[in-house]
Design an enzyme around this catalytic site. Structure first.
Site: not given
Ligand SMILES: O=CC(=O)O
Length: 342
Positions: A286, A304, A256-257
């Site tokens: 990041e 990522h 996700g994040r």
């Molecule tokens: O992390 C990547 C996105 O949100 O597309």
């Protein structure tokens, strides 16, 4: 007209195409996107304008120069687009994001100004779901760690590498059963896993048990797969209590994040063996990754990149173009951003 006030635009603008601001990080490969968009729009990219590509105008100066005529911006990747940027763009009506998450865009400020925000919709869903499964199999079966073992010449010296653990029959807790979470659930069900989930609301049409509390979900799971959007409510949704509930054998996957997880606590839990392992595609700061994780063989790290394949970039590119065309034609936008919809 901005073009008359501004020699930078006049120099290049030989057409009547609408102006489009490209807001992006300095080092980002977006060739398919800019290539396609340049056939339909006059692109303004602060990184490619004089004084020189290596010394672009500061963004604020660039925006102030072009601001009056700009109705649309494409925000590339997760490059922050804040209320300060919005203040410099009085005519802005559309922020077209290339990512599925919109946490890097001040969506609330856009809404207050009546500015529409679009995102990558389903363009990345399958690739992220595949990657979540790949990270999980890698952590459980120690694929990357085994690769390092062979390459470092240890196999003939030390013999067999540590055994991994079976994926089938694992109890999987999905945090965020949106587009991506649902695809992860379907994939893992096919491996014989048992699925349960946490989401903002229970989804009546879904056959999996719902847990309103992430700690309860963690204590009933062998694996947590984190795939919700990052909002004020979900920031550090995976905190030390959740990690404790997941337990010593538990594995956490995050696609996700980074800020969905309290990273400092995660490092501490992993270093002290208080959770079993992690597969991480996203990080709080990041591209900086806590160095302590580099030596842990039960952790798989990735920059990522879960969303990115040439195919997903092509889908995203077409969707961004469709949103822009619809906007300039006054038609409904194909993928307006909604909260909790990754
Ligand atoms: O992390 C990547 C996105 O949100 O597309």
């Amino acid at each position: 007209m901005a073009a008359q006030q501004n020699p930078i635009v006049l120099q290049n603008q030989t057409d009547d195409l609408p102006l489009l601001l490209i807001h992006r990080p300095p080092f980002f490969t977006i060739l398919p996107l800019t290539h396609l968009l340049s056939r339909h729009f006059h692109l303004l990219d602060p990184h490619l304008q004089p004084p020189s590509p290596s010394h672009p105008l500061p963004l604020d100066d660039f925006l102030s120069l072009h601001a009056p005529s700009l109705r649309a911006v494409v925000v590339v990747g997760i490059h922050p687009f804040t209320a300060d940027h919005l203040r410099l763009l009085p005519s802005l009506e559309l922020v077209a994001g290339t990512s599925v998450g919109t946490d890097h865009i001040d969506v609330a400020a856009c809404r207050r100004r009546g500015i529409a925000v679009t995102h990558a919709g389903y363009a990345f869903t399958e690739d992220v779901a595949d990657y979540a499964v790949a990270l999980l199999i890698d952590v459980l079966r120690r694929v990357s760690a085994s690769d390092r073992y062979v390459r470092s010449g240890l196999w003939p010296v030390r013999g067999e590498y540590k055994l991994g653990s079976k994926l089938g029959r694992k109890r999987i807790g999905i945090v965020g059963l949106g587009r991506i979470g649902s695809k992860v659930a379907n994939r893992l069900r096919a491996f014989g896993c048992r699925i349960a989930y946490n989401s903002r609301k229970e989804k009546p049409s879904v056959p999996f048990p719902f847990y309103s509390n992430v700690c309860d979900l963690a204590s009933e799971s062998d694996v947590l797969v984190v795939c919700c959007s990052l909002t004020a409510e979900t920031h550090h949704i995976i905190n030390k209590d959740v990690m404790k509930a997941l337990g010593k054998e538990g594995v956490m996957i995050n696609v996700g994040r980074g800020a969905l997880v309290d990273e400092q606590e995660l490092v501490r839990f992993l270093m002290q063996g208080e959770i079993g392992g992690a597969g991480l595609d996203v990080f709080e700061n990041e591209p900086n990754v806590p160095r302590e994780l580099f030596d842990l063989d039960n952790v798989v790290l990735s920059p990522h990149s879960a969303v990115i394949t040439p195919e997903s970039i092509e889908s995203m590119t077409k969707l961004v173009l469709a949103n822009l065309k619809a906007f300039f034609a006054g038609e409904p936008l194909p993928s307006p951003a909604q909260e909790d919809q990754i």
